[in-house]
Design a protein around this motif. Structure first.
Motif, PDB file in Angstrom:
ATOM      1  N   ASP A 209       0.846  -1.191   0.000  1.00 36.70           N
ATOM      2  CA  ASP A 209       0.000   0.000   0.000  1.00 36.70           C
ATOM      3  C   ASP A 209       0.885   1.246   0.000  1.00 36.70           C
ATOM      4  N   ALA A 210       0.253   2.417  -0.002  1.00 32.70           N
ATOM      5  CA  ALA A 210       0.989   3.678  -0.079  1.00 32.70           C
ATOM      6  C   ALA A 210       1.889   3.910   1.132  1.00 32.70           C
ATOM      7  N   ASP A 211       1.622   3.211   2.231  1.00 29.87           N
ATOM      8  CA  ASP A 211       2.463   3.333   3.421  1.00 29.87           C
ATOM      9  C   ASP A 211       3.628   2.352   3.417  1.00 29.87           C
ATOM     10  N   GLY A 212       3.691   1.503   2.385  1.00 29.19           N
ATOM     11  CA  GLY A 212       4.773   0.533   2.302  1.00 29.19           C
ATOM     12  C   GLY A 212       4.496  -0.782   3.005  1.00 29.19           C
ATOM     13  N   THR A 213       3.271  -0.978   3.470  1.00 27.83           N
ATOM     14  CA  THR A 213       2.912  -2.248   4.099  1.00 27.83           C
ATOM     15  C   THR A 213       2.872  -3.326   3.016  1.00 27.83           C
TER      16      THR A 213
END
Length: 141
Positions: free
Chosen positions: A50-54
């Motif tokens: 995702d955009a958070d790098g998860t």
């Protein structure tokens, strides 16, 4: 051409018996697709994030069609797949009463091919071949 216009040379499809309760349809579909993924690991895409790098697990890189039909439609599709020598994953009614892979394989092995109580199958192959195998089935609602 946009990515949404991509046309795959192959098709992945699941055919389910139309009288199964919802939980059985979902359970059988998950097991059947795991067979396709195990046989053709190259169909799996890259991991997601995702955009958070998860980080998330990768999934199949092409769509899976889910169809339904009456019991005889599954028998016919099974026979067609075998005649065309396309590998096929099968799910029989007995597998709803087992709890592990060893018992699942034993349940299938105990029944001759012509007497399997098929409730689902999955196939992957050339688009035209898969279309012919599943002719007469309808899209799952």
């Amino acid at each position: 051409m946009t990515r949404s216009d991509i046309r795959f040379d192959t098709k992945i499809a699941v055919l389910l018996r139309d009288d199964l309760p919802g939980w059985q349809r979902l359970n059988a579909t998950a097991f059947l697709i795991s067979g396709v993924t195990a046989r053709w690991p190259q169909l799996v895409g890259e991991p997601y994030a995702d955009a958070d790098g998860t980080a998330y697990l990768p999934m199949l890189g092409q769509p899976v069609l889910v169809l339904e039909g009456e019991g005889p439609a599954l028998v016919t599709a099974h026979e067609r797949a075998l005649r065309r020598e396309l590998p096929v994953a099968v799910f029989t009614s007995d597998l709803f009463r087992t709890g592990n892979d060893e018992d699942n394989r034993a349940a299938v092995a105990a029944v001759p091919r012509a007497k399997l109580d098929l409730v689902g199958l999955a196939v992957h192959g050339p688009r035209n071949a898969v279309d012919r195998i599943l002719k007469g089935a309808r899209m799952h609602p």
